[in-house]
Design a protein around this motif. Structure first.
Motif, PDB file in Angstrom:
ATOM      1  N   ASP A  18       0.833  -1.204   0.000  1.00  0.00           N
ATOM      2  CA  ASP A  18       0.000   0.000   0.000  1.00  0.00           C
ATOM      3  C   ASP A  18       0.866   1.253   0.000  1.00  0.00           C
ATOM      4  O   ASP A  18       1.953   1.282   0.573  1.00  0.00           O
ATOM      5  N   ILE A  19       0.353   2.304  -0.622  1.00  0.00           N
ATOM      6  CA  ILE A  19       1.003   3.613  -0.618  1.00  0.00           C
ATOM      7  C   ILE A  19       0.085   4.571   0.128  1.00  0.00           C
ATOM      8  O   ILE A  19      -1.089   4.710  -0.219  1.00  0.00           O
ATOM      9  N   ILE A  64       8.703   7.485   0.260  1.00  0.00           N
ATOM     10  CA  ILE A  64       8.825   7.777  -1.160  1.00  0.00           C
ATOM     11  C   ILE A  64       9.174   9.243  -1.364  1.00  0.00           C
ATOM     12  O   ILE A  64      10.121   9.572  -2.072  1.00  0.00           O
ATOM     13  N   GLN A  95       4.756  10.605   1.896  1.00  0.00           N
ATOM     14  CA  GLN A  95       4.209   9.473   1.158  1.00  0.00           C
ATOM     15  C   GLN A  95       5.085   8.258   1.445  1.00  0.00           C
ATOM     16  O   GLN A  95       6.297   8.296   1.258  1.00  0.00           O
ATOM     17  N   LYS A  97       5.472   3.757   1.404  1.00  0.00           N
ATOM     18  CA  LYS A  97       5.047   2.476   0.839  1.00  0.00           C
ATOM     19  C   LYS A  97       5.290   1.405   1.885  1.00  0.00           C
ATOM     20  O   LYS A  97       6.399   1.277   2.406  1.00  0.00           O
ATOM     21  N   GLU A  99       6.164  -2.043   3.259  1.00  0.00           N
ATOM     22  CA  GLU A  99       6.980  -3.124   2.726  1.00  0.00           C
ATOM     23  C   GLU A  99       6.797  -4.438   3.464  1.00  0.00           C
ATOM     24  O   GLU A  99       6.874  -5.491   2.854  1.00  0.00           O
TER      25      GLU A  99
END
Length: 103
Positions: A18-19, A64, A95, A97, A99
């Motif tokens: 998911d971001i 990110i 932002q 992500k 992991e």
């Protein structure tokens, strides 16, 4: 597998990959961050809920970028007094992500 994490005074349900746009963190781009405030972890065999947090659970994420959201116009006035003020606000965000979810 999913997890519910708390960061920036808000709660997010996350899956691997998911971001998210979350409240600004003190981390540079491409840095790794770990969220230790895991409220719940959902697995195939059930749901593990913490009181208030699940022991030993963490969520690993990669930053990110950092940025600012679109401008919101704030206009305040007092009727019949001729007093008005127009301001703008851009909320900073980070932002990330997701992991890995370590439960």
């Amino acid at each position: 597998m999913y997890a519910v994490i708390e960061t920036g005074g808000k709660q997010y349900q996350v899956n691997v990959g998911d971001i998210l746009f979350i409240e600004k963190l003190d981390a540079e781009a491409d840095a790794n961050v770990t969220f230790d405030k895991v409220i719940a972890v959902g697995k195939d065999d059930g749901l593990a809920v913490g009181a208030p947090y699940v022991d030993g659970a963490s969520v690993a994420a990669k930053v990110i970028k950092n940025g600012k959201s679109k401008k919101v116009t704030v206009f305040t006035y007092k009727p019949k007094k001729g007093e008005k003020r127009k301001m703008g606000h851009r909320q900073p965000y980070t932002q990330v992500k997701i992991e890995a979810i370590n439960a």
